[in-house]
Scaffold this active site. Structure first.
Site, short mmCIF file in Angstrom:
data_model
loop_
_atom_site.label_atom_id
_atom_site.label_comp_id
_atom_site.label_asym_id
_atom_site.label_seq_id
_atom_site.Cartn_x
_atom_site.Cartn_y
_atom_site.Cartn_z
N ASN A 136 0.86 -1.19 0.00
CA ASN A 136 0.00 0.00 0.00
C ASN A 136 0.89 1.24 0.00
OD1 ASN A 136 -1.82 2.04 0.41
ND2 ASN A 136 -2.48 1.38 2.46
N LYS A 143 0.05 4.27 -0.20
CA LYS A 143 -0.58 5.44 0.42
C LYS A 143 -0.35 6.68 -0.47
CE LYS A 143 -0.29 3.14 4.82
NZ LYS A 143 -0.28 3.21 6.27
N HIS A 197 -9.78 1.30 4.97
CA HIS A 197 -8.48 1.46 5.64
C HIS A 197 -8.66 2.41 6.83
CE1 HIS A 197 -4.35 2.50 6.48
NE2 HIS A 197 -4.00 1.41 5.80
N GLU A 221 -7.00 4.77 7.90
CA GLU A 221 -6.76 6.19 7.59
C GLU A 221 -7.98 6.82 6.94
OE1 GLU A 221 -3.06 5.42 5.56
OE2 GLU A 221 -2.17 4.85 7.48
N GLU A 226 -5.53 -4.72 10.57
CA GLU A 226 -4.48 -3.72 10.77
C GLU A 226 -4.76 -2.97 12.07
OE1 GLU A 226 -2.42 -2.55 6.86
OE2 GLU A 226 -4.18 -1.29 7.05
N GLY A 274 2.55 2.27 10.86
CA GLY A 274 3.53 3.35 10.73
C GLY A 274 4.24 3.69 12.03
N SER A 302 3.31 -2.23 10.38
CA SER A 302 4.76 -2.32 10.59
C SER A 302 5.34 -3.67 10.19
CB SER A 302 5.11 -1.97 12.04
OG SER A 302 4.77 -0.62 12.32
O1 LIG Z 1 -1.44 0.80 6.87
C1 LIG Z 1 -0.68 -0.08 6.51
C2 LIG Z 1 -0.90 -0.79 5.23
O2 LIG Z 1 -2.16 -0.53 4.73
C3 LIG Z 1 0.51 -0.44 7.29
O3 LIG Z 1 1.43 0.58 7.18
P1 LIG Z 1 2.93 0.36 7.74
O4 LIG Z 1 3.42 -0.95 7.13
O5 LIG Z 1 3.70 1.54 7.25
O6 LIG Z 1 2.83 0.27 9.22
#
Ligand SMILES: O=C(CO)COP(=O)(O)O
Length: 248
Positions: free
Chosen positions: A9, A11, A95, A97, A163, A169, A207
């Site tokens: 992803n 982002k 997601h 976010e 997640e 992150g 992560s």
């Molecule tokens: O949100 C994520 C994947 O959709 C995970 O992000 P990270 O791997 O950067 O923690």
């Protein structure tokens, strides 16, 4: 469901030149070529990625989709039919976010899921609890509530991604016990909901890095990974793909 699926992803990252370099390097990586993989560029770069990925084993995924399923006056929206038209196979829906910054709730996400499957896309439905919800021991209730929208997807191909928000992150990966606990819970909930859950992959995200991928993929309940930060680095992503293939 056989084999682990690894989805990168991206982002809100990428530029034409950087995407070109990343996709070319991914296609040159033997571990990526051997794995079941997808990449998720921002909307603006889906066309570029689709052209570069033609004939490759790397599938294309989108980060979001409109809940509106007919073309029309919805400024700024991108429909599921458009995503299918440019070559997307998967689409992320829900997601954390999106839930956090765009206030996406179950009612909206149910519409997005329907729009996606109607266009022939495979939704990757994301669930997960915040740190406060985990600390209050409310994580299963939260995830259970998020999963209720999947009831309407019986008979459709879809993927679930667990997640935990506190692991995204942050470098704080969930322990294998925590991951297995939630993945078993998701499986049991899907079994109750559809009467079968074996064909539905449950990915872990939060992560995931080259140095923790082996442990995560060693869990039978983990059907793959949704990778954020590490998916922008070819070496890390390649090593995650290698770990995924090792445990098949
Ligand atoms: O949100 C994520 C994947 O959709 C995970 O992000 P990270 O791997 O950067 O923690």
């Amino acid at each position: 469901m056989t084999g682990k699926l690894v989805i990168g992803n991206w982002k809100m990252n990428g530029r034409l030149a950087a995407n070109l370099a990343l996709i070319n390097a991914l296609q040159d990586d033997a571990a990526v070529r051997a794995a079941q993989v997808a990449v998720t560029p921002p909307f603006a770069y889906l066309g570029q990625a689709a052209a570069l990925l033609a004939g490759s084993n790397i599938a294309l995924a989108a980060q979001d989709v409109s809940a509106f399923d007919k073309d029309g006056a919805y400024t700024g929206e991108v429909s599921a039919a458009m995503l299918a038209d440019v070559g997307c196979h998967y689409v992320l829906i829900g997601h954390s976010e999106r839930r956090q910054y765009f206030a996406e709730d179950n009612a909206l996400l149910a519409r997005k899921l329907q729009a996606a499957v109607a266009a022939g896309l495979v939704p990757v439905y994301c669930v997960g609890e915040t740190l406060a919800e985990r600390e209050a021991d409310a994580y299963k209730a939260v995830i259970g509530e998020q999963l209720t929208v999947l009831g309407a997807l019986a008979g459709h191909d879809y993927v679930v991604a667990y997640e935990p928000v506190w692991a995204i992150g942050t470098g704080k990966v969930a322990s294998v016990e925590q991951i297995d606990d939630v993945h078993q819970y998701i499986r049991a909930t899907l079994l109750q909901c559809h009467g079968a859950s074996d064909s539905i992959r449950v990915l872990y995200g939060g992560s995931v890095k080259a140095d923790n991928a082996d442990a995560i993929f060693s869990l039978q309940s983990v059907g793959g990974a949704l990778v954020g930060g590490a998916s922008l680095d070819v070496e890390s992503f390649g090593r995650i793909c290698q770990a995924a293939e090792k445990t098949v």
